[in-house]
Write a protein that holds these residues in place. Structure first.
Motif, PDB file in Angstrom:
ATOM      1  N   PHE A  30     -25.867  47.345 115.138  1.00  0.00           N
ATOM      2  CA  PHE A  30     -27.260  48.087 115.043  1.00  0.00           C
ATOM      3  C   PHE A  30     -26.915  49.145 113.694  1.00  0.00           C
ATOM      4  CE2 PHE A  30     -27.302  47.161 119.504  1.00  0.00           C
ATOM      5  CZ  PHE A  30     -28.667  46.613 119.759  1.00  0.00           C
ATOM      6  N   GLY A  31     -26.014  49.018 112.821  1.00  0.00           N
ATOM      7  CA  GLY A  31     -25.756  49.801 111.792  1.00  0.00           C
ATOM      8  C   GLY A  31     -26.664  49.732 110.640  1.00  0.00           C
ATOM      9  N   GLU A  32     -27.364  48.585 110.416  1.00  0.00           N
ATOM     10  CA  GLU A  32     -28.595  48.700 109.433  1.00  0.00           C
ATOM     11  C   GLU A  32     -30.055  48.542 110.004  1.00  0.00           C
ATOM     12  OE1 GLU A  32     -27.418  45.976 106.444  1.00  0.00           O
ATOM     13  OE2 GLU A  32     -25.475  47.302 105.862  1.00  0.00           O
ATOM     14  N   VAL A  33     -30.236  48.648 111.211  1.00  0.00           N
ATOM     15  CA  VAL A  33     -31.468  48.372 111.759  1.00  0.00           C
ATOM     16  C   VAL A  33     -32.588  49.471 111.336  1.00  0.00           C
ATOM     17  CG1 VAL A  33     -30.655  46.915 113.733  1.00  0.00           C
ATOM     18  CG2 VAL A  33     -31.071  49.483 114.067  1.00  0.00           C
ATOM     19  N   SER A  34     -33.947  49.269 111.425  1.00  0.00           N
ATOM     20  CA  SER A  34     -35.019  50.298 111.150  1.00  0.00           C
ATOM     21  C   SER A  34     -35.962  50.032 111.962  1.00  0.00           C
ATOM     22  CB  SER A  34     -35.180  50.124 109.846  1.00  0.00           C
ATOM     23  OG  SER A  34     -35.908  49.219 109.368  1.00  0.00           O
ATOM     24  N   PHE A  35     -36.824  50.943 111.878  1.00  0.00           N
ATOM     25  CA  PHE A  35     -38.248  50.730 112.721  1.00  0.00           C
ATOM     26  C   PHE A  35     -38.928  49.450 112.097  1.00  0.00           C
ATOM     27  CE2 PHE A  35     -38.172  55.311 113.199  1.00  0.00           C
ATOM     28  CZ  PHE A  35     -37.654  55.261 114.381  1.00  0.00           C
ATOM     29  N   ASP A  36     -38.658  49.155 110.680  1.00  0.00           N
ATOM     30  CA  ASP A  36     -39.326  47.955 110.262  1.00  0.00           C
ATOM     31  C   ASP A  36     -38.823  46.960 110.767  1.00  0.00           C
ATOM     32  OD1 ASP A  36     -41.301  49.673 108.790  1.00  0.00           O
ATOM     33  OD2 ASP A  36     -39.904  49.538 107.037  1.00  0.00           O
ATOM     34  N   THR A  37     -37.319  46.714 111.139  1.00  0.00           N
ATOM     35  CA  THR A  37     -36.685  45.530 111.519  1.00  0.00           C
ATOM     36  C   THR A  37     -37.058  45.230 112.930  1.00  0.00           C
ATOM     37  OG1 THR A  37     -34.737  46.469 111.914  1.00  0.00           O
ATOM     38  CG2 THR A  37     -34.871  45.621 109.563  1.00  0.00           C
ATOM     39  N   TYR A  38     -37.453  46.231 113.679  1.00  0.00           N
ATOM     40  CA  TYR A  38     -37.788  45.981 115.116  1.00  0.00           C
ATOM     41  C   TYR A  38     -38.954  45.024 115.061  1.00  0.00           C
ATOM     42  CZ  TYR A  38     -39.061  46.791 119.902  1.00  0.00           C
ATOM     43  OH  TYR A  38     -39.479  46.736 121.251  1.00  0.00           O
ATOM     44  N   ILE A  39     -39.021  43.883 115.671  1.00  0.00           N
ATOM     45  CA  ILE A  39     -40.211  43.044 115.775  1.00  0.00           C
ATOM     46  C   ILE A  39     -40.845  43.172 117.331  1.00  0.00           C
ATOM     47  CG2 ILE A  39     -41.244  40.797 115.304  1.00  0.00           C
ATOM     48  CD1 ILE A  39     -40.014  42.043 113.025  1.00  0.00           C
ATOM     49  N   PRO A  40     -41.938  43.829 117.451  1.00  0.00           N
ATOM     50  CA  PRO A  40     -42.447  43.931 118.757  1.00  0.00           C
ATOM     51  C   PRO A  40     -42.925  42.552 119.282  1.00  0.00           C
ATOM     52  CG  PRO A  40     -43.373  45.527 117.305  1.00  0.00           C
ATOM     53  CD  PRO A  40     -42.816  44.544 116.325  1.00  0.00           C
ATOM     54  N   ASP A  41     -42.946  42.353 120.413  1.00  0.00           N
ATOM     55  CA  ASP A  41     -43.578  41.191 121.284  1.00  0.00           C
ATOM     56  C   ASP A  41     -45.289  41.546 121.171  1.00  0.00           C
ATOM     57  OD1 ASP A  41     -44.584  39.101 122.722  1.00  0.00           O
ATOM     58  OD2 ASP A  41     -43.131  39.315 124.250  1.00  0.00           O
ATOM     59  N   PRO A  42     -45.916  40.570 120.592  1.00  0.00           N
ATOM     60  CA  PRO A  42     -47.374  40.907 120.506  1.00  0.00           C
ATOM     61  C   PRO A  42     -48.016  40.969 121.935  1.00  0.00           C
ATOM     62  CG  PRO A  42     -46.820  39.238 119.102  1.00  0.00           C
ATOM     63  CD  PRO A  42     -45.660  39.606 119.907  1.00  0.00           C
ATOM     64  N   GLY A  43     -47.164  40.051 123.081  1.00  0.00           N
ATOM     65  CA  GLY A  43     -47.627  40.222 124.324  1.00  0.00           C
ATOM     66  C   GLY A  43     -47.460  41.252 125.171  1.00  0.00           C
ATOM     67  N   GLN A  44     -46.641  42.356 124.572  1.00  0.00           N
ATOM     68  CA  GLN A  44     -46.387  43.694 125.195  1.00  0.00           C
ATOM     69  C   GLN A  44     -46.722  44.807 124.509  1.00  0.00           C
ATOM     70  OE1 GLN A  44     -44.926  43.299 128.102  1.00  0.00           O
ATOM     71  NE2 GLN A  44     -44.353  41.337 128.320  1.00  0.00           N
ATOM     72  N   PRO A  45     -47.888  45.159 124.444  1.00  0.00           N
ATOM     73  CA  PRO A  45     -48.185  46.360 123.665  1.00  0.00           C
ATOM     74  C   PRO A  45     -47.355  47.613 123.808  1.00  0.00           C
ATOM     75  CG  PRO A  45     -49.788  45.506 124.823  1.00  0.00           C
ATOM     76  CD  PRO A  45     -48.638  44.812 125.310  1.00  0.00           C
ATOM     77  N   SER A  46     -46.698  47.666 124.857  1.00  0.00           N
ATOM     78  CA  SER A  46     -45.666  48.946 124.793  1.00  0.00           C
ATOM     79  C   SER A  46     -44.673  49.127 123.859  1.00  0.00           C
ATOM     80  CB  SER A  46     -45.285  48.928 126.290  1.00  0.00           C
ATOM     81  OG  SER A  46     -44.202  47.959 126.781  1.00  0.00           O
ATOM     82  N   GLN A  47     -44.416  47.862 123.465  1.00  0.00           N
ATOM     83  CA  GLN A  47     -43.310  47.836 122.397  1.00  0.00           C
ATOM     84  C   GLN A  47     -43.643  48.364 121.258  1.00  0.00           C
ATOM     85  OE1 GLN A  47     -41.398  44.033 122.152  1.00  0.00           O
ATOM     86  NE2 GLN A  47     -41.132  43.730 124.203  1.00  0.00           N
ATOM     87  N   SER A 102     -32.794  52.734 115.127  1.00  0.00           N
ATOM     88  CA  SER A 102     -33.646  53.177 114.161  1.00  0.00           C
ATOM     89  C   SER A 102     -34.007  54.473 114.109  1.00  0.00           C
ATOM     90  CB  SER A 102     -34.638  52.249 114.526  1.00  0.00           C
ATOM     91  OG  SER A 102     -34.540  51.035 114.653  1.00  0.00           O
ATOM     92  N   LEU A 103     -34.074  55.035 115.218  1.00  0.00           N
ATOM     93  CA  LEU A 103     -34.454  56.772 114.997  1.00  0.00           C
ATOM     94  C   LEU A 103     -33.226  57.487 114.571  1.00  0.00           C
ATOM     95  CD1 LEU A 103     -35.886  59.335 115.932  1.00  0.00           C
ATOM     96  CD2 LEU A 103     -34.612  59.059 118.218  1.00  0.00           C
ATOM     97  N   PHE A 104     -32.153  57.096 115.086  1.00  0.00           N
ATOM     98  CA  PHE A 104     -30.848  57.732 114.290  1.00  0.00           C
ATOM     99  C   PHE A 104     -30.834  57.465 112.797  1.00  0.00           C
ATOM    100  CE2 PHE A 104     -26.427  57.224 112.883  1.00  0.00           C
ATOM    101  CZ  PHE A 104     -25.816  58.527 113.393  1.00  0.00           C
ATOM    102  N   HIS A 105     -31.153  56.477 112.405  1.00  0.00           N
ATOM    103  CA  HIS A 105     -31.117  56.298 110.909  1.00  0.00           C
ATOM    104  C   HIS A 105     -32.181  56.814 110.086  1.00  0.00           C
ATOM    105  CE1 HIS A 105     -27.651  53.431 111.191  1.00  0.00           C
ATOM    106  NE2 HIS A 105     -28.723  52.422 112.118  1.00  0.00           N
ATOM    107  N   ALA A 106     -33.189  57.057 110.855  1.00  0.00           N
ATOM    108  CA  ALA A 106     -34.386  57.772 110.267  1.00  0.00           C
ATOM    109  C   ALA A 106     -34.180  59.027 110.018  1.00  0.00           C
ATOM    110  CB  ALA A 106     -35.460  57.389 110.919  1.00  0.00           C
ATOM    111  N   VAL A 107     -33.279  59.851 110.718  1.00  0.00           N
ATOM    112  CA  VAL A 107     -33.043  61.246 110.674  1.00  0.00           C
ATOM    113  C   VAL A 107     -31.705  61.753 110.070  1.00  0.00           C
ATOM    114  CG1 VAL A 107     -32.606  63.290 112.038  1.00  0.00           C
ATOM    115  CG2 VAL A 107     -34.272  61.547 112.879  1.00  0.00           C
ATOM    116  N   SER A 108     -31.698  62.634 109.105  1.00  0.00           N
ATOM    117  CA  SER A 108     -30.733  63.124 108.464  1.00  0.00           C
ATOM    118  C   SER A 108     -29.861  63.968 109.404  1.00  0.00           C
ATOM    119  CB  SER A 108     -31.110  64.111 107.222  1.00  0.00           C
ATOM    120  OG  SER A 108     -31.946  65.007 107.615  1.00  0.00           O
ATOM    121  N   GLY A 109     -28.539  64.131 109.026  1.00  0.00           N
ATOM    122  CA  GLY A 109     -27.469  64.331 109.847  1.00  0.00           C
ATOM    123  C   GLY A 109     -27.585  66.042 109.636  1.00  0.00           C
TER     124      GLY A 109
END
Length: 357
Positions: A30-47, A102-109
């Motif tokens: 998960f070293g380079e993941v982001s919110f954009d690389t997360y692909i929600p399942d269209p059948g699961q709106p909660s994602q 993705s949250l971790f990567h989106a926030v500065s340290g």
């Protein structure tokens, strides 16, 4: 296996406090993941809802807020992420760790990312007070796989989270609901809230529904190799034997009792593959729980496993799989199965990939 491969039983790493803290970041997986690389399942709106909620939470952590702790806790934040912490509840393999990383990567340290077990191990290695001192200056602490099956550890982590929150640290956590409880949707969240009484009304709880992506359309666990096929299969799967750890499974699980779990990450440092001879069912709870930690660290590094002996869905006893620590064991079997399948695919080669699946 003739090129003197590594044996984990020969490794006894020593790790400083600074090195331990430096390891609190997402694994290579998960070293380079982001919110954009997360692909929600269209059948699961909660994602999709969870992804957008975490985007807002990240913005709230980044947003300036004066007035010390009270200002940070109750000051200017996007309305969606008005609470001090956020908690993702859901089943196995629905992307909670991807979102948390993705949250971790989106926030500065400064910031930290680790599993529940890694934080409890950190306390064991440093002491509770030194852990609080080390993390109190962080902007964000992410706790993956919050576990409720050990009352002592849960109370310990609840206290740690309360003290960090009092210091102005923002918190994010995930947890798994057992497969038999997926329809209920509140098991983990309600227990979590009871255990962190002071923080409960500060956490936004998000339910993420979905199917374990690791096993969609795939068998539960691949059959291990026959002993006579092991050497040729290992040579095919791992051309560079110098970065493969080859161990007799019984000796390995015994060795884990002599290495603190906080050092398991360093135990497997530099490896590209794992080979286990004669995998057998673990019958002692303490041994099984240590092995779960190793399985998690192997999965973090995405290491393929080639093995002989029993399949991974039989590495824990039936009593363990239905007992108080079943959540840990279900997760471990899921992850070991994924790594074992990858190992067999490598050993089989592209022409036999379908068979290995």
């Amino acid at each position: 296996m003739s090129d003197s491969p590594i044996h984990l039983v020969d490794r006894s790493p020593r790790v400083s406090a600074e090195e331990l803290l430096a390891g609190f970041r997402p694994s290579e997986r998960f070293g380079e993941v982001s919110f954009d690389t997360y692909i929600p399942d269209p059948g699961q709106p909660s994602q999709e809802e969870a992804r957008e909620a975490l985007r807002g939470f990240a913005a709230s952590v980044e947003a300036p807020s004066g007035g010390g702790f009270l200002g940070r806790l109750f000051g200017r934040r996007p309305a969606r992420a008005a609470k001090a912490g956020i908690y993702l509840d859901g089943g196995f393999g629905v992307g909670k760790t991807h979102l948390l990383a993705s949250l971790f990567h989106a926030v500065s340290g400064p910031k930290a990312f680790g599993t529940f077990v890694e934080y409890t191990n950190l306390v064991g290695a440093l002491s509770f007070r030194k852990t609080v001192e080390a993390l109190s200056g962080y902007r964000l602490v992410c706790i993956d796989e919050f576990e409720l099956d050990d009352p002592g550890d849960t109370v310990l982590m609840s206290r740690l989270m309360r003290e960090l929150s009092d210091a102005g640290v923002r918190l994010a956590a995930t947890s798994n609901t057992l497969p038999g409880s997926l329809g209920e949707g509140r098991f983990a969240a309600q227990d979590f809230k009871r255990e962190i009484q002071v923080l409960s009304d500060q956490f936004e709880v998000l339910r993420i529904d979905g199917e374990d992506y690791r096993h969609r359309g795939l068998p539960e666990a691949p059959e291990p190799l026959a002993a006579d096929d092991l050497e040729a299969s290992v040579a095919a799967a791992f051309p560079d034997a110098s970065r493969v750890a080859v161990d007799d499974f019984p000796a390995l699980v015994d060795h884990l009792s002599r290495v603190h779990p906080s050092r398991y990450r360093q135990l497997i440092e530099g490896l590209q593959g794992i080979v286990w001879r004669d995998v057998e069912t673990i019958t002692e709870q303490a041994v099984a729980l240590r092995f779960v930690v190793l399985a998690d660290r192997l999965y973090d590094k995405d290491l393929p496993i080639v093995s002989t002996g029993v399949p991974f869905d039989r590495v824990f006893t039936e009593e363990m799989m239905t007992g108080g620590y079943q959540k840990k064991y279900y997760r471990a079997v899921s992850r070991l199965t994924a790594m074992g399948r990858e190992g067999l695919q490598r050993a089989a080669g592209p022409d036999r990939e379908a068979t290995a699946r």
